[in-house]
Design a protein around this motif. Structure first.
Motif, PDB file in Angstrom:
ATOM      1  N   VAL A 101      -1.756  -5.209   1.638  1.00  0.00           N
ATOM      2  CA  VAL A 101      -1.774  -3.946   0.916  1.00  0.00           C
ATOM      3  C   VAL A 101      -0.412  -3.823   0.239  1.00  0.00           C
ATOM      4  O   VAL A 101       0.622  -4.011   0.879  1.00  0.00           O
ATOM      5  CB  VAL A 101      -2.015  -2.763   1.878  1.00  0.00           C
ATOM      6  N   ASN A 132      -5.277  -5.632  -3.331  1.00  0.00           N
ATOM      7  CA  ASN A 132      -5.268  -4.237  -2.881  1.00  0.00           C
ATOM      8  C   ASN A 132      -3.924  -3.602  -3.245  1.00  0.00           C
ATOM      9  O   ASN A 132      -3.090  -3.349  -2.390  1.00  0.00           O
ATOM     10  CB  ASN A 132      -5.519  -4.156  -1.377  1.00  0.00           C
ATOM     11  N   LEU A 134      -2.097  -0.422  -4.458  1.00  0.00           N
ATOM     12  CA  LEU A 134      -2.314   1.021  -4.496  1.00  0.00           C
ATOM     13  C   LEU A 134      -1.780   1.608  -5.800  1.00  0.00           C
ATOM     14  O   LEU A 134      -1.077   0.934  -6.558  1.00  0.00           O
ATOM     15  CB  LEU A 134      -1.658   1.666  -3.286  1.00  0.00           C
ATOM     16  N   GLU A 168      -2.198   6.694   2.267  1.00  0.00           N
ATOM     17  CA  GLU A 168      -3.185   5.800   1.640  1.00  0.00           C
ATOM     18  C   GLU A 168      -2.949   4.352   2.080  1.00  0.00           C
ATOM     19  O   GLU A 168      -3.896   3.621   2.388  1.00  0.00           O
ATOM     20  CB  GLU A 168      -3.084   5.922   0.122  1.00  0.00           C
ATOM     21  N   LEU A 169      -1.685   3.946   2.134  1.00  0.00           N
ATOM     22  CA  LEU A 169      -1.343   2.584   2.569  1.00  0.00           C
ATOM     23  C   LEU A 169      -1.790   2.362   4.013  1.00  0.00           C
ATOM     24  O   LEU A 169      -2.432   1.362   4.323  1.00  0.00           O
ATOM     25  CB  LEU A 169       0.160   2.353   2.433  1.00  0.00           C
ATOM     26  N   GLU A 171      -4.041   3.916   5.702  1.00  0.00           N
ATOM     27  CA  GLU A 171      -5.498   3.919   5.775  1.00  0.00           C
ATOM     28  C   GLU A 171      -6.085   2.589   5.309  1.00  0.00           C
ATOM     29  O   GLU A 171      -7.124   2.144   5.794  1.00  0.00           O
ATOM     30  CB  GLU A 171      -6.037   5.061   4.900  1.00  0.00           C
ATOM     31  N   ALA A 172      -5.411   1.931   4.366  1.00  0.00           N
ATOM     32  CA  ALA A 172      -5.905   0.661   3.824  1.00  0.00           C
ATOM     33  C   ALA A 172      -5.578  -0.542   4.704  1.00  0.00           C
ATOM     34  O   ALA A 172      -6.128  -1.621   4.505  1.00  0.00           O
ATOM     35  CB  ALA A 172      -5.321   0.443   2.431  1.00  0.00           C
TER      36      ALA A 172
END
Length: 190
Positions: A101, A132, A134, A168-169, A171-172
């Protein structure tokens, strides 16, 4: 979970390095292991000539290889990212960001450079195998307030956007495997 942070400013005291230090503190408070690499701490010749035997370069490449995520920040120069960051990215093996990520960040003098993440950084990150990537966060100079000769404070609105990007990171990131028969804490069981 291991997260590598890269400050791509050639200056020893910079808004970009301050931003990375701020994010490192947020991640460590959440229990993440971090490795921070600052462009100005590398031997310039080792980076310029891609000396993959240099001890700092070896440590950097190993950290990238084992990382689950990479966060990189750059000042904006000539409507693009810094040459110092490009030199560090050139040390990453081809496809070296595959499966990671990636959160790109940029600092600039005005909002005129807001799209540098999309138009300059993301194509290079994709070429390194990152699938991936973001959205990223752009922080203008007015949102990084100088407090002393060597320290900056991140303004509240920018801090909020950065924390959202970190959420967000996180969660990914891939869910950690079950340890010793215990259930994975990221999976809700009925």
């Amino acid at each position: 979970m291991s997260i590598v942070l890269i400050a791509g400013s050639p200056g020893s005291v910079s808004r970009t390095s301050a931003l990375i230090a701020f994010i490192e503190g947020l991640l460590e408070a959440r229990g993440f292991q971090t490795d921070v690499f600052d462009a100005n701490e590398f031997d310039g010749n080792a980076v310029f000539f891609a000396d993959v035997a240099d001890p700092q370069v070896v440590r950097y490449r190993e950290a990238i290889a084992k990382a689950d995520a990479v966060i990189l920040a750059t000042p904006v120069y000539q409507a693009s990212f810094s040459g110092a960051l490009k030199g560090l990215l050139d040390l990453v093996p081809q496809r070296g960001l595959k499966g990671k990520v990636v959160l790109p960040l940029a600092t600039g003098g005005s909002d005129s450079h807001l799209l540098v993440i999309d138009y300059a950084m993301k194509p290079v990150l994709s070429a390194l195998g990152a699938s991936n990537v973001l959205s990223g966060v752009y922080v203008s100079a007015g949102q990084l307030i100088r407090e002393t000769v060597s320290t900056y404070r991140v303004e509240e609105e920018a801090s909020t956007r950065i924390q959202r990007a970190l959420d967000e990171l996180i969660e990914a990131l891939p869910a950690p495997a079950a340890v010793s028969g215990r259930a994975n804490p990221r999976i809700a069981y009925a």
